[in-house]
Design an enzyme around this catalytic site. Structure first.
Site, PDB file in Angstrom:
ATOM      1  N   SER A   1       0.787  -1.233   0.000  1.00 33.97           N
ATOM      2  CA  SER A   1       0.000   0.000   0.000  1.00 33.97           C
ATOM      3  C   SER A   1       0.819   1.283   0.000  1.00 33.97           C
ATOM      4  CB  SER A   1      -0.960  -0.008   1.184  1.00 33.97           C
ATOM      5  OG  SER A   1      -0.222  -0.041   2.385  1.00 33.97           O
TER       6      SER A   1
ATOM      7  N   HIS B   1      -5.589  -4.773  -0.283  1.00 31.08           N
ATOM      8  CA  HIS B   1      -5.711  -3.685  -1.268  1.00 31.08           C
ATOM      9  C   HIS B   1      -5.959  -4.199  -2.689  1.00 31.08           C
ATOM     10  CE1 HIS B   1      -4.751  -0.040   1.083  1.00 31.08           C
ATOM     11  NE2 HIS B   1      -4.051  -0.864   1.844  1.00 31.08           N
TER      12      HIS B   1
ATOM     13  N   LYS C   1     -11.885  -2.070   3.070  1.00 28.10           N
ATOM     14  CA  LYS C   1     -11.292  -1.199   2.056  1.00 28.10           C
ATOM     15  C   LYS C   1     -12.266  -1.071   0.885  1.00 28.10           C
ATOM     16  CE  LYS C   1      -6.822  -1.402   4.042  1.00 28.10           C
ATOM     17  NZ  LYS C   1      -5.781  -2.310   4.447  1.00 28.10           N
TER      18      LYS C   1
HETATM   19  C1  LIG Z   1      -5.331  -2.560   5.729  1.00 26.48           C
HETATM   20  C2  LIG Z   1      -4.675  -3.874   5.808  1.00 26.48           C
HETATM   21  C3  LIG Z   1      -5.014  -4.781   6.815  1.00 26.48           C
HETATM   22  C4  LIG Z   1      -5.964  -4.413   7.920  1.00 26.48           C
HETATM   23  O1  LIG Z   1      -7.290  -4.513   7.535  1.00 26.48           O
HETATM   24  P1  LIG Z   1      -8.434  -3.951   8.511  1.00 26.48           P
HETATM   25  O2  LIG Z   1      -9.668  -4.619   8.033  1.00 26.48           O
HETATM   26  O3  LIG Z   1      -8.436  -2.472   8.357  1.00 26.48           O
HETATM   27  O4  LIG Z   1      -8.059  -4.360   9.891  1.00 26.48           O
HETATM   28  C5  LIG Z   1      -4.425  -6.024   6.814  1.00 26.48           C
HETATM   29  N1  LIG Z   1      -3.518  -6.362   5.861  1.00 26.48           N
HETATM   30  C6  LIG Z   1      -3.162  -5.515   4.894  1.00 26.48           C
HETATM   31  C7  LIG Z   1      -2.170  -5.940   3.870  1.00 26.48           C
HETATM   32  C8  LIG Z   1      -3.717  -4.238   4.829  1.00 26.48           C
HETATM   33  O5  LIG Z   1      -3.357  -3.387   3.871  1.00 26.48           O
END
Ligand SMILES: *Cc1c(COP(=O)(O)O)cnc(C)c1O
Length: 399
Positions: A188, A216, A246
């Protein structure tokens, strides 16, 4: 007078003095292309709300209906009395969406990594026998924490480097009981994509378990189905981690994959055994969001078209956009002070975009990270680009 909490005051003061202190802004409106942030109406490029579903009427309606039918909370952990029929339906829906055997819904993506890794690998306290995790250098914090929690040995391989993964496996695997390769799908900070086909091929050759975290990638890559579909590897990974927070715009995490792996994790994962189930509203909203993404491929197309337009606009200004392969567009500025000043000026002119500096990204690679979404209109993008140009000129980033 000193007291036992002084170390906190000192650390907080030091963080403020060194500009490491995180000033947390308050949102005064739902997540959307335009938001009210600290009382100011601004054009938003900060959220992971890729498809604009976080405030979507259909998905909100699903959440409201679930509250009426199922209440506001499950009242228990999944393994006692917290598994509502909604959870089962959502899991079946997610498994079908990801084209895998089965899925386990958990409270968040972060939680999914805490839940999934420890049952797969660890260390036997009595015999001292240990397993090994091969982890990409830039994996997400939740993977790193989940890996540490497992007690397995962690071997880091170079970022997105299948040849180094192979070298590390060759050197280390034989010293351990079993191995697990873990990678983020989309990274990200840069928006680059793991070479999943190559990593899979190496892992298969050495017969180590495989896990990919597609936080992502879902709703973004593979026509919305995620990185595994993007590479045509459906059903091949032992475990796929996902988030509903997301592109799906809600909240929740998913552990998907092969039947036996999901069943085993369901039995063993501590967040499944010791933390209450996701709420009915979240669960119903997740399901509605998955349905919506499946039925509206044009949303994913819009996301990509917007991102391409924005990226081209920044490049036309003569500013580097790094090596992104996704709708995440890093506007590379280099110096962290410049990036912070840039972000502050953007905000002053009505654009909300985050500056990232060390230690989140390497020293000298500070940037503004632009999160494009399908919710932005052409007008929004043009306005955003116009303000980026104005700030870039004012701060002498371009002449
Ligand atoms: C954002 C993210 C998470 C966390 O996800 P949430 O549902 O916000 O807890 C886990 N792994 C990766 C790779 C992320 O980018």
């Amino acid at each position: 007078m000193t007291d036992k909490l002084d170390f906190m005051r000192e650390e907080l003061e030091a963080a403020k003095a060194e500009k490491r202190y995180i000033n947390i802004r308050t949102m005064d409106s739902p997540a959307d292309a335009w938001m009210v942030v600290d009382g100011e109406k601004v054009l938003n490029f900060c959220t992971n709300n890729y498809l604009g579903l976080a405030n979507h009427p259909k998905i909100k309606a699903a959440a409201k209906a679930a509250v009426d039918e199922w209440g506001v909370g499950p009242g228990a952990v999944r393994t006692i009395a917290g598994t509502q029929r909604l959870h089962i339906e959502c899991e079946e829906r997610l498994a079908a969406f990801k084209q895998v055997d089965a899925a386990l819904l958990v409270q968040s993506g972060f939680c999914a990594n805490q839940a999934a890794i420890a049952p797969l690998v660890g260390r036997n306290r009595e015999t001292g026998e240990q397993d090994v995790i091969f982890s990409d250098r830039l994996n997400h914090a939740s993977i790193i924490d989940g890996a540490r929690l497992s007690g397995a040995k962690i071997i880091v391989y170079e970022h997105c480097d299948a040849a180094d993964l192979e070298a590390q496996i060759k050197e280390h695997l034989s010293n351990y009981r079993r191995g697990l390769v873990i990678t983020d799908g989309v990274f990200s900070m840069d928006g680059d994509v793991a070479p999943l086909d190559e990593l899979y091929e190496v892992a298969a050759r050495y017969d180590v378990m495989t896990m990919v975290d597609d936080a992502h990638g879902e709703g973004v890559l593979g026509n919305g189905r995620g990185i595994v579909a993007h590479f045509g590897l459906e059903g091949k990974f032992d475990v796929e981690i996902g988030t509903l927070s997301k592109a799906f715009g809600v909240m929740g995490g998913v552990i998907a994959g092969k039947d036996v792996a999901v069943e085993y994790i369901r039995q063993k994962a501590r967040p499944n055994l010791f933390s209450s189930a996701l709420t009915p509203a979240d669960t119903a909203a997740c399901m509605a969001a998955v349905d919506y993404v499946e039925r509206h491929p044009e949303l994913v197309e819009k996301l990509w078209a917007n991102a391409e337009y924005f990226k081209a606009g920044i490049q036309e200004l003569g500013i580097d956009t790094g090596h992104t392969e996704t709708p995440i567009v890093p506007v590379m500025l280099g110096d962290v002070k410049l990036a912070k000043a840039f972000s502050a000026k953007l905000f002053e002119y009505g654009v909300f975009a985050m500056a990232l500096g060390f230690p989140t990204v390497p020293k000298g690679k500070a940037r503004i990270r632009v999160m494009n979404t399908a919710a932005h209109t052409q007008e929004d993008l043009d306005k955003g680009l116009e303000i980026f140009e104005k700030v870039a000129r004012e701060l002498d980033v371009i002449q």
